[in-house]
Design a protein around this motif. Sequence first.
Motif, mmCIF file in Angstrom:
data_model
loop_
_atom_site.group_PDB
_atom_site.id
_atom_site.type_symbol
_atom_site.label_atom_id
_atom_site.label_comp_id
_atom_site.label_asym_id
_atom_site.label_seq_id
_atom_site.Cartn_x
_atom_site.Cartn_y
_atom_site.Cartn_z
ATOM 1 N N ASP A 1 0.491 81.523 24.105
ATOM 2 C CA ASP A 1 1.505 80.150 24.568
ATOM 3 C C ASP A 1 2.157 79.566 23.439
ATOM 4 O O ASP A 1 3.315 79.442 23.323
ATOM 5 C CB ASP A 1 0.739 79.203 25.570
ATOM 6 C CG ASP A 1 0.500 79.780 26.733
ATOM 7 O OD1 ASP A 1 0.844 81.122 26.862
ATOM 8 O OD2 ASP A 1 -0.128 79.182 27.728
ATOM 9 N N SER B 1 9.447 72.006 29.891
ATOM 10 C CA SER B 1 8.161 72.670 30.181
ATOM 11 C C SER B 1 8.041 74.055 29.572
ATOM 12 O O SER B 1 9.190 74.822 29.450
ATOM 13 C CB SER B 1 7.795 72.633 31.392
ATOM 14 O OG SER B 1 8.251 73.905 32.383
ATOM 15 N N GLU C 1 6.499 76.525 30.809
ATOM 16 C CA GLU C 1 6.708 77.386 32.036
ATOM 17 C C GLU C 1 8.121 77.864 32.058
ATOM 18 O O GLU C 1 8.078 78.978 32.630
ATOM 19 C CB GLU C 1 6.086 77.122 33.178
ATOM 20 C CG GLU C 1 4.594 76.655 33.321
ATOM 21 C CD GLU C 1 3.770 77.882 33.034
ATOM 22 O OE1 GLU C 1 4.127 78.948 33.813
ATOM 23 O OE2 GLU C 1 2.960 77.937 32.198
ATOM 24 N N SER C 2 8.908 77.237 31.776
ATOM 25 C CA SER C 2 10.437 77.533 32.027
ATOM 26 C C SER C 2 11.116 78.373 30.832
ATOM 27 O O SER C 2 12.053 78.782 31.060
ATOM 28 C CB SER C 2 11.292 76.186 32.089
ATOM 29 O OG SER C 2 11.317 75.566 30.804
ATOM 30 N N GLU D 1 11.957 81.661 28.614
ATOM 31 C CA GLU D 1 11.934 83.031 28.783
ATOM 32 C C GLU D 1 12.875 83.488 27.453
ATOM 33 O O GLU D 1 13.574 82.885 27.076
ATOM 34 C CB GLU D 1 13.107 83.238 29.915
ATOM 35 C CG GLU D 1 12.471 83.296 31.213
ATOM 36 C CD GLU D 1 13.363 83.732 32.362
ATOM 37 O OE1 GLU D 1 14.332 84.312 32.090
ATOM 38 O OE2 GLU D 1 12.978 83.454 33.653
ATOM 39 N N SER E 1 9.363 86.357 30.797
ATOM 40 C CA SER E 1 9.188 85.079 31.269
ATOM 41 C C SER E 1 7.691 84.790 31.264
ATOM 42 O O SER E 1 6.721 85.463 31.598
ATOM 43 C CB SER E 1 9.603 85.159 32.899
ATOM 44 O OG SER E 1 8.810 84.202 33.661
ATOM 45 N N ARG F 1 6.365 82.300 32.788
ATOM 46 C CA ARG F 1 5.828 81.878 34.027
ATOM 47 C C ARG F 1 5.263 83.222 34.848
ATOM 48 O O ARG F 1 3.987 83.038 35.273
ATOM 49 C CB ARG F 1 6.991 81.272 34.779
ATOM 50 C CG ARG F 1 6.417 81.001 36.449
ATOM 51 C CD ARG F 1 7.643 80.219 37.210
ATOM 52 N NE ARG F 1 7.781 78.824 36.920
ATOM 53 C CZ ARG F 1 8.919 78.088 36.274
ATOM 54 N NH1 ARG F 1 9.992 79.178 36.341
ATOM 55 N NH2 ARG F 1 8.785 76.952 35.946
ATOM 56 N N ASN F 2 6.060 84.321 34.698
ATOM 57 C CA ASN F 2 5.451 85.302 35.432
ATOM 58 C C ASN F 2 4.326 85.899 34.630
ATOM 59 O O ASN F 2 3.338 86.616 35.296
ATOM 60 C CB ASN F 2 6.668 86.370 35.143
ATOM 61 C CG ASN F 2 7.838 86.034 36.009
ATOM 62 O OD1 ASN F 2 7.849 85.227 36.960
ATOM 63 N ND2 ASN F 2 9.076 86.890 36.043
ATOM 64 N N HIS G 1 2.034 84.345 33.279
ATOM 65 C CA HIS G 1 0.928 83.276 33.544
ATOM 66 C C HIS G 1 0.403 83.721 34.884
ATOM 67 O O HIS G 1 -0.622 83.809 35.126
ATOM 68 C CB HIS G 1 1.283 81.768 33.463
ATOM 69 C CG HIS G 1 1.134 81.518 32.014
ATOM 70 N ND1 HIS G 1 2.050 80.086 31.827
ATOM 71 C CD2 HIS G 1 0.715 81.694 30.906
ATOM 72 C CE1 HIS G 1 1.612 79.943 30.437
ATOM 73 N NE2 HIS G 1 1.082 80.814 29.975
#
Lengths: 290, 80, 322
Positions: free
Chosen positions: A27, A84, A86-87, A89, A272, A274-275, A277
């Motif tokens: 991360d 964030s 998470e956003s 890419e 990504s 998010r994907n 995670h």
Amino acid sequence: MIYEEPQFRPGGDRCIEAYFGDEMSFDLNFLVHSVVRLVREADIDGIIELIPEMASMQISYDPDCISYGDASREVMSLFRSIGSLESLELDSRMFYVPLFYFDPWTRDCVDDYRKTIAEKEWDGDYLVRLNNLESLDQLKRVHSASDYWVAALGFWPGLCSLMPLDPRSRLIAPKYDPPRTWTPKGTIGHGGAITAIYPDRTPGGYQIFARTPMPIWDREQRLRAFQDSLALFKPGDRVRFQPIDREEYDYIDAKVRDGSYVHNYVEYERFSIRNYHAWLATLDETERPF
Amino acid sequence: MTTIQILSPLPGVFYRRSAPGQPPYKEEGAPVAVDDVIGLVELMKSFHEVKADSAGTVTKFLVDNEEAVVAGQPLAELDG
Amino acid sequence: MLEVLKPGLETTIQDFPGRLGFWEQGFPPSGPFDMWSHRLANALVGNDEHAATLECQFLGPSLRFQRGAVVAVTGADMAPKLDDLSVPLWESFRVRAGQVLSLGPVRIGARSYIAIAGGIDTPPVLGSRATFHMAGVGGMDGYALKAGQVVPIAEAEGTLGCRVPEEFRPEIRAKKEWCIEVVAGPNDDWIDSAGHEMFLSSPWFLQAKSNRTGFRLGGPEWTFSEVATNKRPEHGQDPSNILDHGYPMGAVNLCGQTPIILVVDGPSTGGFINPYTVISAAFWKLAQSCPRDIYRFKAVSLAEAQGRRRHIDAICAQAVSG
């Protein structure tokens, strides 16, 4: 930890080090790559080079165009624009790397080290024992099961630090002490939690147990994949290892020699976090299914 | 008999032995032939051999082992 | 064209500012170590400051000119000769076809620069002619000059009879002690106050195990702050270990207890701390020092470092008078 905001420090009158945290994690490294991408896209006058590393990045700048303070402020404001984690890419190329596990050349290299420098357990057996694996076959399955993330390049041109993206493929190994004086070109090594591919015949310290016939370094820029640089990988690429046998090693090696080898990679994928995670959440990390 | 000096070709650190624990290339009083190695000068992570360009007998070393030298500095004297 | 009769100790083609844009893949900038002398050599013969010159280290080459050219030699004194006659440093002069320019063992300093009007014209690699010989990149087939090679030179008229007045030259003397300016950081917080005091007040000697990659120093022991001794395990076991990070040019890289100044061909990244960084305006002093020379380090502000850099830039832009 990942810091709330990066810490900027001068590296002389032409470089800035920006530290984003103090842990070894995907991360944090992905965040570093994302900031590098943003700074590049912003095309700030006077910023020359960016080197992403595990938890930090180095910025070199032309002090006649931009000051240390202004360059740091520009990077800070881009960092704040992220929102964030998470956003995030990033475009990420995927390279397929043929790998001959437990090949004769790295064995010869270890034998030479044992004869001339120090006695040690053979690297493959050592990795099996340290990581509680059943066999060399399992080491091969575990090591080749994961995709790897090119977290950083450096120390030597083209030398890459690869992080496994599948936590079930995590392996640990200490480094050679003292280091080797030579390593065959294309050797795969593992040190700490990082896998590396040696671009050329160089000294080294990682535990070695495989070799690829696919060049990741070509100082003559003969093959098409090297038209823009002598080194193949860029930070933020991914690698997938494909186990091969001696016959296929020799076949690829011959194609490399006659100049007809074409590197196998795809450029259409976007990573990504998010994907990623979400996929991690489906895994049982205590299992080793390979 | 004439006295001949062997000069250092480079600046660096002078060594009289090929490695620690090895005997010196030449002891004082030893005969020397043309192109015999009499020591090493370490510079830029490499060791460079210092060779005699005439024959004779080493009368004395003018520099200690591991002493810094400059280019052209006399390292040893020969009687030849 | 230049024919290499004797290559010298490790003579390489270098251009300024070197190979930029590929550091993230591990390519160091390379380029001339003494950027001041390199730029003045180019200015003397009428070249752009970016033209490639020859960097000669400790023992110079012998070169036969296959055609006439305007040439200048700057930096260290290797007693340059044209055939059997001495030629001056810091002046441009004419070489006729067939003449041999030879530089010998260094007398004062360590690195000389030979500029030829038009500049050396080897094919650039990744945008630069600079040689990074460790990995065989750039320059003459990737490495230092070898006897028998023929080095291509671009055509240009050149400027004869130019000279750099003494006050505009770097002060290369046979001194054994140098004051090297450093800026604190990036990892000055890993050293305790006794460690800083020790670094800035002690004499450090330059080891012979030093080249264009790194300058290895000998001196007293370092002491560390809480940051170095109480850290996450990812950083590594030794107090001087840190999670791999970028290495700026000039970094005083602390490897265990041994400081190594990372210079023009230094590694791009690694896992040791850099408590101080040598300023760019002091690089010529590193470039012109010999093994066992003594360094005393002086901490300066970033503003002073930039001031000193601009001062040298201004000199290089206007020093040549003809």
